[in-house]
Design an enzyme around this catalytic site. Structure first.
Site, PDB file in Angstrom:
ATOM      1  CG  ASP A  83      -0.202  -0.104   2.519  1.00 14.31           C
ATOM      2  OD1 ASP A  83       0.903  -0.655   2.548  1.00 14.31           O
ATOM      3  OD2 ASP A  83      -0.746   0.355   3.537  1.00 14.31           O
ATOM      4  NE  ARG A 132      -0.607   4.276   6.788  1.00 15.99           N
ATOM      5  CZ  ARG A 132      -1.397   4.869   5.889  1.00 15.99           C
ATOM      6  NH1 ARG A 132      -1.397   6.184   5.764  1.00 15.99           N
ATOM      7  NH2 ARG A 132      -2.137   4.148   5.079  1.00 15.99           N
ATOM      8  CD  GLU A 133      -1.479   0.362   6.485  1.00 12.77           C
ATOM      9  OE1 GLU A 133      -1.910  -0.780   6.685  1.00 12.77           O
ATOM     10  OE2 GLU A 133      -2.172   1.277   6.017  1.00 12.77           O
ATOM     11  CG  ASP A 137      -4.178  -1.077  -1.541  1.00 16.12           C
ATOM     12  OD1 ASP A 137      -5.229  -1.450  -0.986  1.00 16.12           O
ATOM     13  OD2 ASP A 137      -3.516  -0.115  -1.137  1.00 16.12           O
ATOM     14  CD1 TRP A 142      -8.504  -4.792   0.662  1.00 19.64           C
ATOM     15  CD2 TRP A 142     -10.234  -3.747  -0.289  1.00 19.64           C
ATOM     16  NE1 TRP A 142      -8.210  -3.445   0.594  1.00 19.64           N
ATOM     17  CE2 TRP A 142      -9.246  -2.779   0.019  1.00 19.64           C
ATOM     18  CE3 TRP A 142     -11.402  -3.316  -0.895  1.00 19.64           C
ATOM     19  CZ2 TRP A 142      -9.403  -1.429  -0.270  1.00 19.64           C
ATOM     20  CZ3 TRP A 142     -11.567  -1.970  -1.179  1.00 19.64           C
ATOM     21  CH2 TRP A 142     -10.582  -1.049  -0.869  1.00 19.64           C
ATOM     22  CD  GLU A 198      -3.723   6.389   2.732  1.00 14.70           C
ATOM     23  OE1 GLU A 198      -4.355   5.470   3.299  1.00 14.70           O
ATOM     24  OE2 GLU A 198      -2.878   7.100   3.320  1.00 14.70           O
TER      25      GLU A 198
END
Length: 950
Positions: free
Chosen positions: A526, A530-531, A538, A601, A806
C-alpha cells in the site's frame, strides 16, 4: 481454447475474448506459391517465465518461446522440443530426456515438460524448432537450459537451521523508542540481533560446478571469500508467511571458489521475519533471524561434496546493532570484524551456532525476481535545517535508502531521518505522511564512523519511503556528493512503454509508474513506509496497469500463492463474526492481516488469476487455486441479501477521503461479485467443469438482475455516481438496452456534476477513463485527465508530487500535510488507460494470441506511441494525425493475429502501405463498426492511413 462468451454480456476490464466474425481462428495468409522461403528465428526461450534459470523447484516446468521474422503472416503450425541431459547430446540431435517429435499445434507458450523424471540439481538442456504456415521448418533455436534446485525436504539433508547463540550487543544504540499515537510514553526496546555466520571448507582441484542454496530469514547476504554473490540483489529472500513457507535463493559460486581453503560468510537482518517493534505489536514477528544453507560442490571426476549449516558454524554479532524494516538500521563501523568472511580469520572468540527447529513448514525456490538496487539519484539540493542539521532533496519520492560517503573521526555519529515532504517553512521534515503515528517508529538510519579515511555506507536490512533526508552530526557543510538516494524494488523487467504529444499526460504516466515501482518489494504494498502491507484491494486496483508496463507473471503468481498461505487466519470480520476457514484476509501475507477479507478486497483472489490467464495465457494459477476460489464465491454469496452483497470497503480514497465517497459499498461489492462469478464461469469451462459453469452462469444472472433492480435509475439512465456507472459498464452489468444511457450518465457525472473532474476512488479509477472512451466520450476522458484544478492529476503535479498520494486532498499553502501517505500505487490503476485506450492494445483472447487494436485520442493528440511485450513478442501501436489524416503503424508478433479498428468515415479510402487496405496482401476487410473500418491482419508491420473527415 474454448469459445468466448458474448462480449455484450461481459465486462470490459476483464476482456473476455469476442466470438463471431471479428476474430477468426486462423491468420490471413496468401497462397503457398507466393510465400518466400521461411525466415523465422526462435528467440527468448523461457522456462517458467525465466531465462536459463537455476535452482527451480518445478519438476515438470513449462517451456515457452517467441518467433522473430520480418515476413508478414508468419504462423506456427507445429513444433518439436528436444530436452537432453547434456549440451553434447542435444548438439548431436539426441533428446534423451524428452523428444516430442513433430506436434501439430500453434502453441508456443506454457508447454509442460513431459519427459523423463527429473531429480534435484539436474541440469536440462533444450531447444525447439517450429514449422510455419506452409509446413516449412525453421532452424533449431539456440540451446537453453534450466537447473533443478532442492525441491524436496530430503534434498536438504545435511543442513540444519541455525541461530545466534547469545546476543553480545552492548551498544546503547541497540534500542530505540516505539511510540504510537495511542501510547502516552514511548517503549524502548532492542531488535533481535543481526548475526554473522561463517564457515571454512576445503575445495579440491577439478571443481566444475558449485551452488549455494540459502534461506536466511528475514534477510541475508552471502559472501564467498569476502566477495558478494548476489550482485545488486538486496533484501533477500522475498517476504512470505514464514511459518507456512520460506523462500531460498540459488547462487552460482563456482567462480568465487579457489583450490584449498575457502570461507563462507552470511550477514543477517530481521526483515519482516524478525519485525516485532512496529505497531507496538511483538506478535507480528516470527522470532530471531535463522539460517538454512547448503553448499554443493561438483567435481570433474563425478564426485560431489556438500556443506550444510550446523552447530560447527561460528556465529557472532557484528556492526549492525539495530535493524527494523520499518524503523531503520544502526551500523557501528567500529564493530566490524575485519576479514571475518575470508579464509584464515581467527574466530576463536566466536560462539558455535545453535541448531533450532525449522521455523517454516516448507522451503521453496524463489521464483519471483529479486529486489535490486535499480537507480542511484544524486542530491538535487542541500539546505541548512535547524540546530545544525542539513536537509538533502533527491528530487523524487522513492523507496530505498541514502548512501553516504564521509571522512570523520572514529565515533562520529551520523543520523539520517527520512520524509516525503518538508514543513511549510522548509527548515525541517514533516514526517506525518510516513506513518510514525501508526508504526510508532521514525524512519532513521544511524552510522557510526570508524575513522581513518573516506567511508562509504548504506543500510542493508531496511528500506524507506522518502524524498528528503535530514542529516545530523556533520560539523561543516557537506559536499555535494555526500549523499545520494538508492531506489530499490523487485526487478520486474519493463514490458511496456507509452509516450504522446501531450507533456502533461507523459508526466501523469511516468508518475504512475514511479508510484508502482516504489511499492513493489516481492509483494505490492500500500505504501513503502507506514504499512508496507499487501492489501488485496490495492493489488487488484493496479494489477493491469502493472502488467502493461512490467513483466508481472511470476510476481502475481507469488502474490496469489501468498493469499493461500493466510486463508482462514483473519480472526474476525469487521462486523464481529468469527473468521471462516478457507477465506482470505484483507492482506495477502504475514501476520498483520487486518481481519477477514471484505468482498471487494477479497475479489483479488479471483481477479489476479484472471489477469494471469487473460494477459499471459496462464492456466496454472486458477487451476491450482480453483477449490479455494469456488469457496470464496460461496462465502460472498452467503453475505448477499436478495442478491446484493452488503459488505465492503467501497470506492476507497476518493478525493477528499472516504467521508466523501459517492458510491455505496454494496454497489461496488455486488459489481465485483458479479464480475468474479463470470470469471469463475470461464475458469470452470476451461477445466471442463460443465456443472460448475452452469451454476455460475445462473448465479451471475440472478446477481445482475438484483443489481439493476436495486441500483439502476430509469429517470437518470444511470446508477448514481461516476464510479457506479463505470463499474457497471466495466463488468457488463448494464443491459444492451441501457448501456448507452449509462454511458450518457457517466458523461454527465463528470461534466455536469463535477465540472469536468473525475471524482472516484480506486474502484472507479481503474475503469472511469476507459469506459468514457468506449461509451463515446473520449473528449470528456481527455479533458478530465488533463484537469489542473483539484482533484485533477495536474493539480497534484503542480503541488510538487512525484508519486500519487493515498487520498487526493486540497493542500493549502503554509499548512502541514495530513497524515496520509503520498505514495500509494492503488491510485495508479487508472493508468491502464494509456495502453488499452490511447494505444488501443488489448488482448482479444488469452495471452494476446488474438489482439484487438483500437486507439482513442486522435482528436485530442497529435501523436501517441505505445508498445507491449506480449508472450508472443512486441505489439506496437504508433499513430499520428497530420492535416486530418490518421497514420498508424502497428506491429504484430509472429503466431498471432489482430483486428485493427481504423478510424475513418470513408472505409473504402483506407490505405495500408502504398495501396488500398482491402487489396493488400495479409489484410482482410472485416466491415465497419462505430465509425471505424475493421481489418484482420497476421504478424508483421503495417502502416494504415485514413481520412478522419471534417
Amino acid at each position: 481454447m474454448k469459445d468466448k462468451m458474448n462480449s455484450n454480456e461481459m465486462f470490459h476490464s476483464i476482456r473476455l475474448a469476442v466470438t463471431g466474425v471479428l476474430l477468426l481462428a486462423g491468420t490471413v495468409s496468401v497462397a503457398r506459391s507466393e510465400q518466400p522461403k521461411p525466415d523465422v528465428q526462435l528467440v527468448n526461450l523461457r522456462c517458467e517465465y525465466r531465462e536459463n534459470p537455476i535452482g527451480i523447484d518445478v519438476l515438470k516446468p513449462r517451456l515457452s518461446w517467441m518467433a522473430s521474422s520480418e515476413q508478414r503472416g508468419v504462423r506456427q503450425t507445429a513444433y518439436r522440443i528436444q530436452v537432453a541431459s547434456s549440451s553434447e547430446r542435444l548438439g548431436s540431435g539426441e533428446g534423451d530426456l524428452w523428444d516430442t517429435g513433430k506436434v501439430s499445434s500453434e502453441r508456443s507458450t506454457h508447454i509442460r515438460y513431459a519427459g523423463g523424471k527429473l531429480a534435484a540439481r539436474q541440469t536440462c538442456f533444450w531447444r525447439v524448432r517450429v514449422w510455419d504456415q506452409n509446413d516449412q521448418p525453421c532452424d533449431w533455436s539456440p540451446v537453453a537450459k534450466w537447473e533443478i534446485g532442492l525441491p524436496e525436504k530430503s534434498d536438504w539433508r545435511g543442513a540444519q537451521w541455525i541461530r545466534l547463540d547469545t546476543d553480545l550487543r552492548k551498544s546503547s544504540l541497540a534500542a530505540r523508542p516505539v511510540q504510537t499515537k495511542k501510547m502516552a510514553v514511548p517503549d524502548y526496546s532492542k531488535t533481535h540481533p543481526a548475526p554473522l555466520f561463517r564457515n571454512e571448507m576445503l575445495v579440491k582441484s577439478g571443481l566444475v560446478r558449485a551452488r549455494a542454496y540459502v534461506c536466511g530469514l528475514g534477510y541475508s547476504e552471502l559472501t564467498v571469500n569476502g566477495k558478494p554473490t548476489a550482485g545488486d540483489a538486496v533484501l533477500s529472500p522475498g517476504q512470505t508467511t514464514y511459518d507456512v513457507r520460506a523462500l531460498y535463493t540459488t547462487r552460482d559460486i563456482t567462480g568465487l571458489l579457489q583450490e584449498g581453503s575457502n570461507a563462507i560468510g552470511v550477514m543477517m537482518g530481521n526483515g519482516f521475519f524478525g519485525q516485532d517493534q512496529a505497531f507496538h505489536a511483538p506478535k507480528l514477528g516470527y522470532g530471531e533471524p535463522a539460517l538454512l544453507a547448503k553448499i554443493v560442490l561438483d567435481y570433474a571426476d563425478g564426485s560431489t561434496e556438500a556443506i550444510g549449516t550446523n552447530s560447527t558454524w561460528k556465529s557472532s554479532t557484528g556492526p549492525v546493532v539495530y535493524d527494523n524494516v520499518y524503523g531503520g538500521e544502526t551500523y557501528d563501523a567500529r564493530l566490524e570484524h575485519i576479514g571475518w568472511n575470508r579464509p584464515g580469520f581467527d574466530d576463536s572468540q566466536w560462539r558455535d551456532a545453535v541448531t533450532v527447529t525449522a521455523p517454516t513448514q516448507s522451503v521453496n525456490a524463489q521464483m519471483v525476481p529479486e529486489i535490486r538496487r535499480m537507480e542511484t539519484l544524486p542530491c538535487q539540493e542541500i539546505r541548512e535545517g535547524e540546530n545544525g542539521k542539513w536537509i538533502f532533496d533527491i528530487g523524487r519520492n522513492i523507496a530505498g535508502w541514502a548512501r553516504i560517503q564521509i571522512s570523520a573521526p572514529a565515533g562520529t555519529v551520523i543520523s539520517m531521518e527520512y520524509a516525503e515532504v518538508l514543513m511549510p517553512d522548509g527548515s525541517r521534515l514533516d514526517t506525518a505522511t510516513t506513518g510514525g503515528h501508526a508504526t510508532g517508529l521514525q524512519q532513521k538510519d544511524i552510522y557510526v564512523c570508524k575513522g581513518g579515511g573516506m567511508e562509504t555506507w548504506e543500510p542493508r536490512f531496511t528500506y524507506h519511503g522518502f524524498r528528503y533526508v535530514e542529516v545530523e552530526g556533520l560539523t561543516e557543510r557537506p559536499a555535494d556528493d555526500f549523499l545520494a538516494g538508492v531506489l530499490v524494488h523487485t526487478d520486474v523487467p519493463r514490458h511496456g512503454m507509452f509516450e504522446c504529444s501531450d507533456a502533461l499526460l507523459n508526466r501523469i504516466y511516468q508518475t504512475s509508474l514511479w508510484t508502482i515501482e516504489d511499492n513493489i518489494h516481492s509483494v505490492i504494498e500500500d505504501c513503502p513506509h507506514r504499512e508496507k502491507c499487501a492489501w488485496l484491494g490495492d493489488a487488484h486496483a493496479v494489477g493491469e496497469t502493472a502488467i502493461y508496463n512490467y513483466d508481472m507473471a511470476l510476481f502475481w503468481t507469488k502474490f496469489v500463492d501468498d493469499i493461500e498461505t493466510v486463508l482462514g487466519r483473519g480472526g474476525v470480520t469487521y462486523w464481529g463474526q468469527r473468521a471462516t476457514p478457507g477465506i482470505p484476509c484483507n492482506i495477502a501475507v504475514g501476520r498483520r492481516l487486518c481481519q477477514e477479507a471484505r468482498p471487494d478486497w477479497g475479489a483479488a483472489y479471483i481477479l489476479l488469476p484472471w489477469c494471469l490467464f487473460n494477459y499471459y495465457g496462464d492456466t496454472d494459477v486458477f487451476t491450482r487455486h480453483y477449490d479455494h476460489l469456488a469457496r470464496w464465491i460461496s462465502y460472498v454469496n452467503g453475505l448477499s441479501e436478495e442478491g446484493i452483497v452488503v459488505r465492503g470497503y467501497g470506492d476507497w480514497c476518493p478525493p477528499g477521503g472516504n467521508k466523501t465517497m459517492e458510491c455505496p459499498p454494496n454497489l461496488t461489492s455486488t459489481a465485483f461479485f458479479y464480475g468474479t462469478v463470470r470469471i469463475m464461469e470461464r475458469f470452470a469451462e476451461e477445466l471442463g467443469k460443465t456443472d460448475d459453469a452452469e451454476q455460475y452462469k445462473r448465479l451471475a444472472a440472478r446477481v445482475r438482475e438484483a443489481f439493476n433492480r436495486e441500483f439502476f435509475d430509469p429517470e437518470t439512465g444511470g446508477y448514481g455516481s461516476q464510479t457506479a456507472d463505470s463499474v457497471a459498464l466495466r463488468f457488463g452489468l448494464a443491459s444492451p438496452d441501457t448501456a448507452g444511457q449509462v454511458g450518457n450518465s457517466l458523461r454527465a457525472g463528470v461534466v455536469e456534476q463535477h465540472q469536468g473532474h473525475a471524482s472516484v476512488g480506486i474502484h472507479g479509477g481503474r475503469s472511469l477513463y476507459t469506459e468514457l472512451c468506449e461509451s463515446g466520450s473520449e473528449d470528456v476522458a481527455f479533458a478530465a485527465i488533463r484537469k489542473e484544478t483539484f482533484p485533477g492529476y495536474g493539480y497534484m503535479l503542480k503541488k510538487g508530487f512525484t508519486t500519487w498520494p493515498e487520498v487526493p486532498l486540497k493542500y493549502d499553502a503554509g499548512k502541514p500535510f495530513a497524515h496520509h501517505s503520498l505514495n500509494h500505487p492503488m491510485q495508479s490503476g487508472f493508468a491502464v488507460w494509456f495502453h488499452e485506450c490511447v494505444g488501443g492494445i488489448q488482448p482479444a483472447s488469452p495471452g494476446f494470441k488474438k489482439i484487438k487494436l483500437k486507439p482513442y485520442g486522435y482528436t485530442q493528440l497529435e501523436w501517441a506511441k505505445a508498445h507491449y511485450e506480449s508472450p508472443f513478442g512486441k505489439i506496437t501501436s504508433d499513430w499520428k494525425v497530420d492535416a486530418n489524416t490518421f497514420q498508424w503503424t502497428v506491429t504484430i508478433p509472429p503466431n498471432t493475429s489482430a483486428i485493427v479498428h481504423v478510424p475513418t468515415d470513408k472505409p473504402e479510402d483506407v490505405f495500408e502501405g502504398m495501396g488500398t487496405a482491402r487489396n493488400r496482401n495479409g489484410v482482410e476487410a472485416m466491415g465497419t463498426k462505430d465509425g471505424r473500418a475493421l481489418f484482420q491482419i497476421g504478424s508483421g508491420t503495417y502502416i494504415f492511413s485514413s481520412n478522419l473527415g471534417t
